[in-house]
Design an enzyme around this catalytic site. Sequence first.
Site, mmCIF file in Angstrom:
data_model
loop_
_atom_site.group_PDB
_atom_site.id
_atom_site.type_symbol
_atom_site.label_atom_id
_atom_site.label_comp_id
_atom_site.label_asym_id
_atom_site.label_seq_id
_atom_site.Cartn_x
_atom_site.Cartn_y
_atom_site.Cartn_z
ATOM 1 C CG LEU A 35 -17.556 13.900 -2.617
ATOM 2 C CD1 LEU A 35 -17.771 15.397 -2.757
ATOM 3 C CD2 LEU A 35 -18.460 13.134 -3.585
ATOM 4 C CB SER B 194 -5.566 3.849 -8.946
ATOM 5 O OG SER B 194 -6.532 4.820 -9.243
ATOM 6 C CE1 TYR C 230 -1.705 7.529 -6.378
ATOM 7 C CE2 TYR C 230 -3.455 7.956 -7.960
ATOM 8 C CZ TYR C 230 -2.970 7.251 -6.882
ATOM 9 O OH TYR C 230 -3.714 6.253 -6.334
ATOM 10 C CG PHE D 287 -1.935 -0.989 1.354
ATOM 11 C CD1 PHE D 287 -3.084 -0.890 0.606
ATOM 12 C CD2 PHE D 287 -1.790 -2.068 2.212
ATOM 13 C CE1 PHE D 287 -4.084 -1.849 0.701
ATOM 14 C CE2 PHE D 287 -2.778 -3.030 2.317
ATOM 15 C CZ PHE D 287 -3.931 -2.931 1.563
ATOM 16 C CE LYS E 234 -1.039 3.729 -6.541
ATOM 17 N NZ LYS E 234 -0.492 2.818 -5.508
HETATM 18 N N1 UFG Z 1 -15.546 16.312 -5.873
HETATM 19 C C1 UFG Z 1 -16.257 17.466 -5.650
HETATM 20 N N2 UFG Z 1 -15.824 18.286 -4.630
HETATM 21 C C2 UFG Z 1 -14.766 17.998 -3.831
HETATM 22 C C3 UFG Z 1 -14.062 16.812 -4.077
HETATM 23 C C4 UFG Z 1 -14.474 15.988 -5.113
HETATM 24 O O1 UFG Z 1 -17.213 17.777 -6.340
HETATM 25 O O2 UFG Z 1 -14.446 18.790 -2.941
HETATM 26 C C5 UFG Z 1 -16.007 15.395 -6.932
HETATM 27 C C6 UFG Z 1 -15.006 15.129 -8.038
HETATM 28 O O3 UFG Z 1 -15.074 16.103 -9.038
HETATM 29 C C7 UFG Z 1 -15.435 13.741 -8.503
HETATM 30 C C8 UFG Z 1 -15.952 13.085 -7.227
HETATM 31 O O4 UFG Z 1 -16.249 14.149 -6.335
HETATM 32 O O5 UFG Z 1 -16.504 13.837 -9.417
HETATM 33 C C9 UFG Z 1 -14.955 12.164 -6.563
HETATM 34 O O6 UFG Z 1 -13.721 12.843 -6.362
HETATM 35 P P1 UFG Z 1 -12.559 12.228 -5.467
HETATM 36 O O7 UFG Z 1 -11.438 13.230 -5.476
HETATM 37 O O8 UFG Z 1 -13.091 11.797 -4.161
HETATM 38 O O9 UFG Z 1 -12.156 10.904 -6.250
HETATM 39 P P2 UFG Z 1 -11.558 10.728 -7.719
HETATM 40 O O10 UFG Z 1 -12.464 9.755 -8.397
HETATM 41 O O11 UFG Z 1 -11.288 12.001 -8.395
HETATM 42 O O12 UFG Z 1 -10.116 10.097 -7.400
HETATM 43 C C10 UFG Z 1 -10.028 8.857 -6.769
HETATM 44 C C11 UFG Z 1 -8.727 8.779 -5.974
HETATM 45 C C12 UFG Z 1 -7.545 8.793 -6.882
HETATM 46 C C13 UFG Z 1 -7.708 7.780 -7.945
HETATM 47 C C14 UFG Z 1 -9.022 7.894 -8.646
HETATM 48 C C15 UFG Z 1 -9.273 6.760 -9.565
HETATM 49 O O13 UFG Z 1 -8.593 9.850 -5.091
HETATM 50 O O14 UFG Z 1 -6.399 8.494 -6.142
HETATM 51 O O15 UFG Z 1 -10.088 7.870 -7.700
HETATM 52 O O16 UFG Z 1 -10.476 6.927 -10.220
HETATM 53 F F1 UFG Z 1 -6.712 7.916 -8.855
#
Ligand code: UFG
Length: 343
Positions: A204, A129, A153, A85, A157
């Site tokens: 999020l 990922s 990043y 991890f 992966k």
């Molecule tokens: N989002 C918001 N506001 C925030 C944060 C996120 O609207 O404050 C939205 C993003 O735009 C997205 C969703 O919430 O639509 C999820 O966002 P996350 O950042 O939680 O997750 P991601 O899917 O962008 O990223 C995650 C991991 C990464 C990985 C990726 C693989 O954090 O490490 O999934 O899909 F690479």
Amino acid sequence: MGLKKKIIVTGGAGYIGSHTVVELAQAGYEPVIIDNFCNSRRFVLERIKTILSRPVECYDCDCCQIDLLRKIFTAEGKIHGAIHFAAVKAVGESAHKPLLYYQNNLGSLTALLTVLQEAQVPYFVFSSSACVYGAAKSPVTEESPVQPATSPYGNTKQIGEEITADLVKSGAALKAISLRYFNPIGAHSSGLIGELPLGAPNNLVPFVTQTAAGLREKLTIFGNDYPTPDGTGIRDYLHVIDLARAHINALEYLEQSNAAPGYAVFNLGTGRGYSVLEIIKTFEQVNHLKLPVVIGSRRQGDVAVLFANPDKANRLLKWQTKLTIEEALRDAWLWQKSLAAQT
Ligand code: UFG
């Protein structure tokens, strides 16, 4: 007791790692943590001990330091497998510090694999990922082509998967699995371990819980003009406990030497996508509160929709998610409240 199968868990004090350590121990394995605490806290070890009513061995070590890894392996004797991890994981930061990401994430992987080879450890699980799929059409299967990475990043992966696959292909006495995680959320139902983002969260759900706790003024939705039913991005959120359990299924699959090929990749997701608005609404409903929310612009690099087809993991790993989005969002809030109570 000494007959338990030892599993090295690098990054075992981190978010997914700590939950996996608990599940491993409860499944009868003996997890041994290696962590440099660059993005985790030492009290997590105490918490794991409380949950399990016994301590778990932990070495404070940077996995890039191969000589230290060798010492650990010598001290531990026979090792059954390793789950890797340990990695830095902030997508945005990786664009500003690419060398940190390549050195740390790939240096630790190559050092660990070298020592696993030397010690003739037979089984290896790599944390990958879902971002390897880029903007592929969802649901994505493992056959969906890997897309060019949009961040250093993400590239670590992809390259990490390739390094692992190449080593197995080379005839090494190692069987390996890359697990492509979708979006892990939630926390242990005891409220003792969970995600500990340093500074403002990128993801999020931690942002949601910190906003609910009053630590953040408001939650910004990154775009509501995506081609989705409500205009907000769709992801596949799974409970971290379900994700942790999958690592045990992966080890069991590797152990069935006739059934398993030398190297395989698996999607770990629920198979169902939720939009940002659905997550917010569900969080508010299950926890009986209201979040201050504003619409902002899209975040660079985000795709509209990404969710898994988890059939391969269901079928071959005999794994599927059991916990609901409601449980995950309830546990995420319980964890945030227990954190607040400590500080
Ligand atoms: N989002 C918001 N506001 C925030 C944060 C996120 O609207 O404050 C939205 C993003 O735009 C997205 C969703 O919430 O639509 C999820 O966002 P996350 O950042 O939680 O997750 P991601 O899917 O962008 O990223 C995650 C991991 C990464 C990985 C990726 C693989 O954090 O490490 O999934 O899909 F690479």
